[in-house]
Write a protein that holds these residues in place. Structure first.
Motif, mmCIF file in Angstrom:
data_model
loop_
_atom_site.group_PDB
_atom_site.id
_atom_site.type_symbol
_atom_site.label_atom_id
_atom_site.label_comp_id
_atom_site.label_asym_id
_atom_site.label_seq_id
_atom_site.Cartn_x
_atom_site.Cartn_y
_atom_site.Cartn_z
ATOM 1 N N PHE A 325 20.542 -32.962 -39.418
ATOM 2 C CA PHE A 325 21.646 -32.224 -40.016
ATOM 3 C C PHE A 325 21.711 -32.503 -41.518
ATOM 4 C CE2 PHE A 325 22.698 -33.015 -35.573
ATOM 5 C CZ PHE A 325 23.027 -31.730 -35.134
ATOM 6 N N PRO A 326 22.372 -31.586 -42.271
ATOM 7 C CA PRO A 326 23.040 -30.354 -41.850
ATOM 8 C C PRO A 326 22.059 -29.229 -41.510
ATOM 9 C CG PRO A 326 23.132 -30.554 -44.229
ATOM 10 C CD PRO A 326 22.514 -31.831 -43.723
ATOM 11 N N VAL A 327 22.540 -28.259 -40.750
ATOM 12 C CA VAL A 327 21.751 -27.120 -40.292
ATOM 13 C C VAL A 327 22.180 -25.884 -41.068
ATOM 14 C CG1 VAL A 327 21.302 -25.592 -38.343
ATOM 15 C CG2 VAL A 327 21.406 -28.056 -37.991
ATOM 16 N N ASN A 328 21.217 -25.159 -41.605
ATOM 17 C CA ASN A 328 21.529 -23.925 -42.336
ATOM 18 C C ASN A 328 21.822 -22.801 -41.341
ATOM 19 O OD1 ASN A 328 21.338 -21.424 -43.833
ATOM 20 N ND2 ASN A 328 20.413 -22.612 -45.483
ATOM 21 N N ILE A 329 23.051 -22.345 -41.348
ATOM 22 C CA ILE A 329 23.498 -21.326 -40.400
ATOM 23 C C ILE A 329 22.704 -20.024 -40.544
ATOM 24 C CG2 ILE A 329 25.438 -19.757 -39.924
ATOM 25 C CD1 ILE A 329 25.769 -22.354 -38.569
#
Length: 419
Positions: A325-329
């Motif tokens: 994470f973070p995950v790119n939406i």
């Protein structure tokens, strides 16, 4: 008919049935025809909710609470001094039809203690379902408990009249079962499960060849495990559940927090609490395996064998795997989107559709129903997200717990009444 006696039986046998939690919306699609009674399509059982939000219920009873077994955890065990009762086949049929006509129920959940032997008990359960289907043209939902040790012929007949069949595994391990129910064995319980699985596979194959094939348990089969009566870890329990999903085409595995009812040196104290939060966490872990692509070994392992009672299993997994994470939406795969805390399956479908037309941000996720109190820490966009830097904070666990309020205030709670 002696109304007072029927009422007494109903009170006894409905109360005895409440400890079986393996109830859910049916998943069946038996439609009404030729002026019959009921319709199991999109209906459910025992105060369950359908996909369109309707609350539905059924008559949930035991055929009898007489039993030849002496299972330590069961209120109906033969050594327990309780009132005993038994319905006749005709009484159960009449109750079901009368309750349905008064709009009290939409189906029947029928289990039983074992009297005489397995075949005799299972044959009576099947006779109830057969009379409802053939003599009263009842098309509502019917869930029958399969009796371990019953013959294959009776089990096959049961599948022709019931929407769902189920055998309770009861205790997750053979060792635990032998401790609390030495007269039973998992091998006997697995036989009817295997038969139902094979019959379901055969039914699907025959449907490819013949247009009209008698339905066999269209809502599949389920099982239930008691949690907290013995010392199995959560890791062991979800591994057992995963085995059934993978090898027995199980529709659902249910988890029932042990309810202290009887004094017995082999059992937890009669004063101990029902482990409701633990039961809830197991259901959440079960959901991750069934709908989110998680494997049992990812949720827990031998070095980390119990679920975190302070947070849901997906959030706990995320904290152990912060490097992902973070995950790119706007660019992440469906598989990774499903692993973001606070993002459900419906939200993932909305994200995948919406990002074809525009770049998404936190406001979009909020409108989609994403639980931002958890998700906001684990997602990123083309624009800056002020929350993602907190992932590296040494008190990140406390930060995220403070932003997430659980409906539970204690890991234990009184057992919810089912009636």
């Amino acid at each position: 008919m002696n109304i007072d006696r029927i009422q007494e039986k109903l009170e006894i046998l409905a109360d005895a049935a409440k400890y079986d939690v393996s109830c859910s919306s049916s998943g069946g699609n038996r439609k009404n025809k030729n002026g019959g009674l009921g319709n199991s399509h999109a209906s459910g059982i025992c105060h369950s909710y359908t996909e369109d939000g309707r609350c539905v219920s059924l008559l949930k009873i035991l055929l009898t609470n007489h039993c030849i077994y002496d299972c330590a955890y069961c209120v109906s065990r033969k050594s327990n001094e309780i009132k005993r009762a038994a319905f006749t086949v005709e009484e159960v049929v009449d109750l079901t039809i009368n309750f349905y006509r008064r709009n009290f129920i939409e189906g029947l959940f029928l289990s039983s203690g074992i009297f005489t032997d397995s075949d005799t008990t299972m044959e009576r359960l099947v006779r109830v379902a057969k009379k409802l289907r053939t003599e009263h043209q009842f098309n509502g939902y019917i869930h029958l408990k399969s009796i371990p040790g019953a013959s294959d012929e009776i089990m096959r007949e049961a599948g022709l009249y019931a929407d769902r069949l189920s055998v309770n595994l009861e205790i997750p391990t053979e060792k635990g079962l032998k401790l609390l129910a030495p007269e039973k064995s998992h091998s006997e319980m697995l036989k009817p499960m295997a038969l139902v699985k094979n019959e379901l596979v055969l039914y699907k194959e025959e449907r490819k060849i013949f247009k009209k094939v008698p339905k066999f348990a269209p809502a599949g089969q389920s099982t239930q495990m008691i949690v907290g009566a013995t010392d199995e870890t959560d890791f062991k329990i979800i591994k057992v559940a995963d085995h059934f999903y993978q090898n027995y085409n199980m529709k659902r595995v249910y988890y029932s927090g042990y309810v202290p009812m009887l004094e017995d040196a082999r059992l937890p104290s009669i004063h101990s609490q029902v482990p409701m939060v633990r039961e809830n966490r197991l259901y959440q872990a079960d959901w991750l395996m069934r709908f989110y692509g998680f494997k049992a070994d990812e949720i827990l392992d031998r070095s980390n064998p119990f679920l975190d009672l302070e947070m849901d299993p997906k959030l706990a997994w995320s904290l152990r795997n912060l490097e992902q994470f973070p995950v790119n939406i706007n660019t992440a795969s469906k598989e990774m989107l499903l692993r973001i805390p606070g993002v459900g399956t419906k939200s993932v479908r909305k994200i995948l559709m919406a990002r074809k037309f525009q770049k998404l941000n936190l406001d979009h996720l909020k409108k989609m129903g994403v639980a931002l109190n958890r998700a906001k820490f684990f997602v990123e966009f083309e624009s800056h997200n002020v929350f993602t830097h907190l992932i590296d904070h040494q008190n990140f666990r406390k930060i995220i717990l403070d932003s997430t309020k659980s409906k539970f205030t204690s890991p234990f709670s009184e057992q919810l009444t089912l009636f």
